[in-house]
Design an enzyme around this catalytic site. Sequence first.
Site, PDB file in Angstrom:
ATOM      1  N   CYS A 116       0.860  -1.158  -0.115  1.00  0.00           N
ATOM      2  CA  CYS A 116      -0.069  -0.055  -0.076  1.00  0.00           C
ATOM      3  C   CYS A 116       1.001   1.244   0.089  1.00  0.00           C
ATOM      4  O   CYS A 116       0.291   2.360  -0.298  1.00  0.00           O
ATOM      5  CB  CYS A 116      -0.916   0.046   1.138  1.00  0.00           C
ATOM      6  N   HIS A 256      -2.876   6.935   3.036  1.00  0.00           N
ATOM      7  CA  HIS A 256      -3.458   5.905   2.465  1.00  0.00           C
ATOM      8  C   HIS A 256      -4.826   5.508   3.144  1.00  0.00           C
ATOM      9  O   HIS A 256      -5.038   5.647   4.413  1.00  0.00           O
ATOM     10  CB  HIS A 256      -2.547   4.624   2.463  1.00  0.00           C
ATOM     11  N   ASN A 286     -10.136  -0.275   0.898  1.00  0.00           N
ATOM     12  CA  ASN A 286      -8.618  -0.094   0.639  1.00  0.00           C
ATOM     13  C   ASN A 286      -8.196  -0.773  -0.636  1.00  0.00           C
ATOM     14  O   ASN A 286      -8.027  -1.841  -0.902  1.00  0.00           O
ATOM     15  CB  ASN A 286      -7.797  -0.992   1.940  1.00  0.00           C
TER      16      ASN A 286
HETATM   17  N1  ACO Z   1     -17.371  -8.533  11.068  1.00  0.00           N
HETATM   18  C1  ACO Z   1     -17.684  -8.962  12.823  1.00  0.00           C
HETATM   19  N2  ACO Z   1     -16.738  -9.191  13.618  1.00  0.00           N
HETATM   20  C2  ACO Z   1     -15.516  -9.073  13.230  1.00  0.00           C
HETATM   21  C3  ACO Z   1     -15.104  -8.969  11.945  1.00  0.00           C
HETATM   22  C4  ACO Z   1     -16.282  -8.616  11.036  1.00  0.00           C
HETATM   23  N3  ACO Z   1     -15.975  -8.407   9.658  1.00  0.00           N
HETATM   24  N4  ACO Z   1     -13.690  -8.945  11.993  1.00  0.00           N
HETATM   25  C5  ACO Z   1     -13.131  -9.547  13.036  1.00  0.00           C
HETATM   26  N5  ACO Z   1     -14.416  -9.570  13.865  1.00  0.00           N
HETATM   27  C6  ACO Z   1     -14.350 -10.018  15.283  1.00  0.00           C
HETATM   28  C7  ACO Z   1     -13.172 -10.827  15.716  1.00  0.00           C
HETATM   29  O1  ACO Z   1     -13.295 -12.010  15.481  1.00  0.00           O
HETATM   30  C8  ACO Z   1     -12.997 -10.464  17.156  1.00  0.00           C
HETATM   31  O2  ACO Z   1     -13.806 -11.050  17.743  1.00  0.00           O
HETATM   32  P1  ACO Z   1     -13.884 -11.748  19.357  1.00  0.00           P
HETATM   33  O3  ACO Z   1     -13.440 -10.594  20.251  1.00  0.00           O
HETATM   34  O4  ACO Z   1     -14.721 -12.687  19.654  1.00  0.00           O
HETATM   35  O5  ACO Z   1     -12.151 -12.557  19.158  1.00  0.00           O
HETATM   36  C9  ACO Z   1     -13.744  -9.174  17.199  1.00  0.00           C
HETATM   37  O6  ACO Z   1     -14.204  -8.680  15.960  1.00  0.00           O
HETATM   38  C10 ACO Z   1     -12.378  -7.849  17.446  1.00  0.00           C
HETATM   39  O7  ACO Z   1     -11.550  -8.412  16.614  1.00  0.00           O
HETATM   40  P2  ACO Z   1      -9.938  -7.435  16.255  1.00  0.00           P
HETATM   41  O8  ACO Z   1      -9.203  -7.792  14.998  1.00  0.00           O
HETATM   42  O9  ACO Z   1      -9.696  -6.941  17.565  1.00  0.00           O
HETATM   43  O10 ACO Z   1     -10.881  -5.960  15.553  1.00  0.00           O
HETATM   44  P3  ACO Z   1     -10.365  -4.596  15.371  1.00  0.00           P
HETATM   45  O11 ACO Z   1     -11.143  -3.493  15.991  1.00  0.00           O
HETATM   46  O12 ACO Z   1      -8.828  -4.537  15.407  1.00  0.00           O
HETATM   47  O13 ACO Z   1     -10.687  -4.349  13.752  1.00  0.00           O
HETATM   48  C11 ACO Z   1      -9.610  -4.573  11.715  1.00  0.00           C
HETATM   49  C12 ACO Z   1     -10.279  -5.308  12.702  1.00  0.00           C
HETATM   50  C13 ACO Z   1     -10.856  -3.823  10.858  1.00  0.00           C
HETATM   51  C14 ACO Z   1      -9.134  -5.560  10.589  1.00  0.00           C
HETATM   52  C15 ACO Z   1      -8.372  -3.546  11.975  1.00  0.00           C
HETATM   53  O14 ACO Z   1      -7.513  -4.444  13.104  1.00  0.00           O
HETATM   54  C16 ACO Z   1      -7.737  -2.976  11.032  1.00  0.00           C
HETATM   55  O15 ACO Z   1      -8.201  -2.345  10.316  1.00  0.00           O
HETATM   56  N6  ACO Z   1      -6.411  -3.285  10.910  1.00  0.00           N
HETATM   57  C17 ACO Z   1      -5.699  -2.517   9.905  1.00  0.00           C
HETATM   58  C18 ACO Z   1      -5.687  -3.456   8.668  1.00  0.00           C
HETATM   59  C19 ACO Z   1      -5.273  -2.858   7.319  1.00  0.00           C
HETATM   60  O16 ACO Z   1      -5.245  -1.600   7.106  1.00  0.00           O
HETATM   61  N7  ACO Z   1      -4.627  -3.905   6.620  1.00  0.00           N
HETATM   62  C20 ACO Z   1      -4.364  -3.161   5.369  1.00  0.00           C
HETATM   63  C21 ACO Z   1      -2.764  -2.777   5.476  1.00  0.00           C
HETATM   64  S1  ACO Z   1      -2.362  -2.065   3.989  1.00  0.00           S
HETATM   65  C22 ACO Z   1      -1.651  -3.413   2.895  1.00  0.00           C
HETATM   66  O17 ACO Z   1      -0.675  -3.374   2.683  1.00  0.00           O
HETATM   67  C23 ACO Z   1      -2.415  -4.348   2.120  1.00  0.00           C
END
Ligand code: ACO
Length: 331
Positions: A116, A256, A286
């Site tokens: 990214c 980004h 994204n």
């Molecule tokens: N719907 C419902 N629940 C979900 C979902 C979903 N789509 N995804 C995860 N959960 C649940 C998890 O299972 C977890 O449940 P649990 O507490 O029972 O175990 C709970 O939600 C919390 O999970 P977290 O992973 O802690 O959630 P978080 O608030 O961190 O959000 C997310 C997750 C959106 C992925 C976030 O961490 C994020 O955006 N991280 C950055 C990711 C990113 O930007 N990636 C791309 C980088 S760029 C590149 O180079 C490709």
Amino acid sequence: MSRSVGILGLGKYLPPRIVTNADIVAMGIDTSDEWIVDRTGIRERRIVDESMATSDMAVIAAQRAMERAQVEAKEIDLVIVATTSPDYLGFPSTACLVQDRLGLRNVGAFDLSAACSGFVYAMTTGAQFVETGHCKKVLVIGADCLSKWVDWTDRSSCILFGDGAGAAILGEVQPGRGIITSTLNSDGSEASILMIKDGGTRSMFSKTTLDTQANHIYMEGRSVFKVAVNTVVTALVDSLNKAGLTPQDIDLLVPHQANARIIEYVSGKLGLPPTKVFSNIEKYGNTSAASIPIALDEAVSEGRLVPGQIVATIGFGAGFTWATSILRWGV
Ligand code: ACO
């Protein structure tokens, strides 16, 4: 005296097919519109049809950028395509396919892999060729088709990504305009938090790959979130310092588009009000290397970025990589 290098024109391509959060729920994924909007800010994303690949999007974005810059194919000296979802694994590069489709002759063409952060890496790289006089016009494209790399059974990652391409023509601009400073950064010790495990030379595609889905995106979302917020603010402030600027000098921040909460955190740390921060994540999710050039294109079209203003871009992504570029807009 070294030349000033800037963006002469921008173009974007987004596939017409809209996939809403409700559509993802309808696919049987255990999630909800409310959860996705609350945790990411994403409402919908664009996804290509099966027949379309990264180069197809890149070519259209490039044609639009060339039109805006009023630059003809024969004027382009070099093509750089920032992508981590190339048409083919390994080779040929997507840049060569784009070069051929655009009818560019006797030009260099290569892909650049920085996930990214790819567009900022590619723009910084391309600018060096113009600055040194080696090239006059460089076509830089950020294009990704991550819907094809996504594990559509993994609810924590499949909701995040969309497809798209953004292109920029780089060339010489008047002194005082264009790129003021750029920084490129990396930390390979964080490689494992965001990767595609199988299909490369470390772990080749095998029968078990199909069962484990290890040829798709593996992401530790929380870790990615933490590394992103811990690195990009410092990088941008360092970059501003280098240029004798402060966050208050930024007219528009174009980060980004990974997660609305990351964007809010970063702009909050920099003390920037929402009017000075561009975000279109709710429409596209994204789009990886495409997100910054698409956002720049829209910021210009919407009149939020006008000549003379200071625009700061920050990319971050797998690798881990991060990069910033600060420009005084205009030619
Ligand atoms: N719907 C419902 N629940 C979900 C979902 C979903 N789509 N995804 C995860 N959960 C649940 C998890 O299972 C977890 O449940 P649990 O507490 O029972 O175990 C709970 O939600 C919390 O999970 P977290 O992973 O802690 O959630 P978080 O608030 O961190 O959000 C997310 C997750 C959106 C992925 C976030 O961490 C994020 O955006 N991280 C950055 C990711 C990113 O930007 N990636 C791309 C980088 S760029 C590149 O180079 C490709």
